[in-house]
Enzyme design. Structure first.
Site, mmCIF file in Angstrom:
data_model
loop_
_atom_site.group_PDB
_atom_site.id
_atom_site.type_symbol
_atom_site.label_atom_id
_atom_site.label_comp_id
_atom_site.label_asym_id
_atom_site.label_seq_id
_atom_site.Cartn_x
_atom_site.Cartn_y
_atom_site.Cartn_z
ATOM 1 N N GLU A 1 35.130 -23.878 -6.432
ATOM 2 C CA GLU A 1 34.538 -21.781 -7.516
ATOM 3 C C GLU A 1 35.024 -20.470 -6.065
ATOM 4 O OE1 GLU A 1 32.784 -21.046 -9.644
ATOM 5 O OE2 GLU A 1 32.370 -23.923 -10.120
ATOM 6 N N CYS B 1 23.510 -23.193 -7.007
ATOM 7 C CA CYS B 1 24.777 -23.507 -6.531
ATOM 8 C C CYS B 1 25.532 -21.840 -5.793
ATOM 9 C CB CYS B 1 25.479 -23.986 -7.576
ATOM 10 S SG CYS B 1 25.281 -26.238 -7.904
ATOM 11 N N HIS C 1 31.912 -27.573 -7.133
ATOM 12 C CA HIS C 1 31.164 -28.607 -7.922
ATOM 13 C C HIS C 1 31.030 -29.800 -8.986
ATOM 14 C CE1 HIS C 1 28.831 -24.805 -9.297
ATOM 15 N NE2 HIS C 1 27.514 -26.056 -9.812
#
Length: 219
Positions: A102, A165, A184
């Site tokens: 991310e 998250c 992830h």
């Protein structure tokens, strides 16, 4: 055990001292209807891979509950306590078979209930914070390294999901965007084991750490 399970890596393990660089890595415990969380399982394997010796640093692992309130308390405290060179948060994403790196996290829009059936006040992570913070680490470069490693496929993402998250990631990016990352991981499946995920994460951790050190040296 309370809201936090601490998993201190290695035996013997390097002490946390001012002269020893620290990497802080978190996974999440199981939540909602899921019987297991692959991020927790992979973290438990990671601590056995002797990454401390390879990277020449201390690694502290934590397993966090899926709780906004817990995260808001724990993450800033860990930054202050450890002064880490790198923080890597790891969470499970159910609809992928890759490692997803991310690049950004957002401050608002947190409307999904945590394990306590709560959401943050005003659905915000940090009142008055930037709407979006981008990590100074190039996740595309790290993804390429993971793909070359051959254990698991990886790709960069700019949507971390507006749940715990992304919330945790924003908390760390707010502390230092040049030392923060989020990955992830897929659920455990017949063709994806916790060991596969851990091997891919090990390659990612090494690449993330070297890039974070380079960024720190350039500042």
């Amino acid at each position: 055990m309370g809201s936090l399970i601490s998993l201190i890596m290695g035996s013997p393990s390097l002490p946390v001292t001012k002269n020893c660089p620290v990497i802080y890595i978190t996974g999440f415990s199981k939540f909602w209807h899921y019987s297991e969380n692959s991020s927790e399982m992979a973290v438990c394997i990671l601590k056995e891979l002797n990454l401390e010796k390879k990277l020449g640093c201390k690694i502290v692992f934590d397993i966090l509950n899926v709780s906004y309130e817990d995260a808001s308390s724990i993450i800033p405290k860990k930054w202050k306590e450890l002064n880490p060179k790198l923080v890597i948060h790891i969470g499970m994403k159910c609809n992928t078979d890759k490692l997803i790196l991310e690049q950004v996290a957002r401050n608002s829009g947190y409307e999904y209930n945590d394990i306590h059936r709560k959401v943050p006040k005003d659905k915000l992570c940090i009142p008055g914070g930037e709407e979006e913070i981008k990590s100074g680490i190039c996740m595309e470069t790290v993804s390429k390294t993971i793909n070359e490693n051959g254990t698991m496929k990886s790709e960069k993402s700019t949507n971390a999901g507006w749940f715990i998250c992304e919330y945790v990631y924003y908390l760390s990016l707010h502390q230092n965007r040049f030392r923060s990352a989020f990955i992830h991981v897929p659920p455990i499946r017949d063709n994806i084991s916790a060991s596969d995920i851990a091997a891919g994460l090990a390659a990612a951790i090494e690449a993330l750490y070297h890039q974070a050190l380079d960024l720190n040296n350039k500042k």
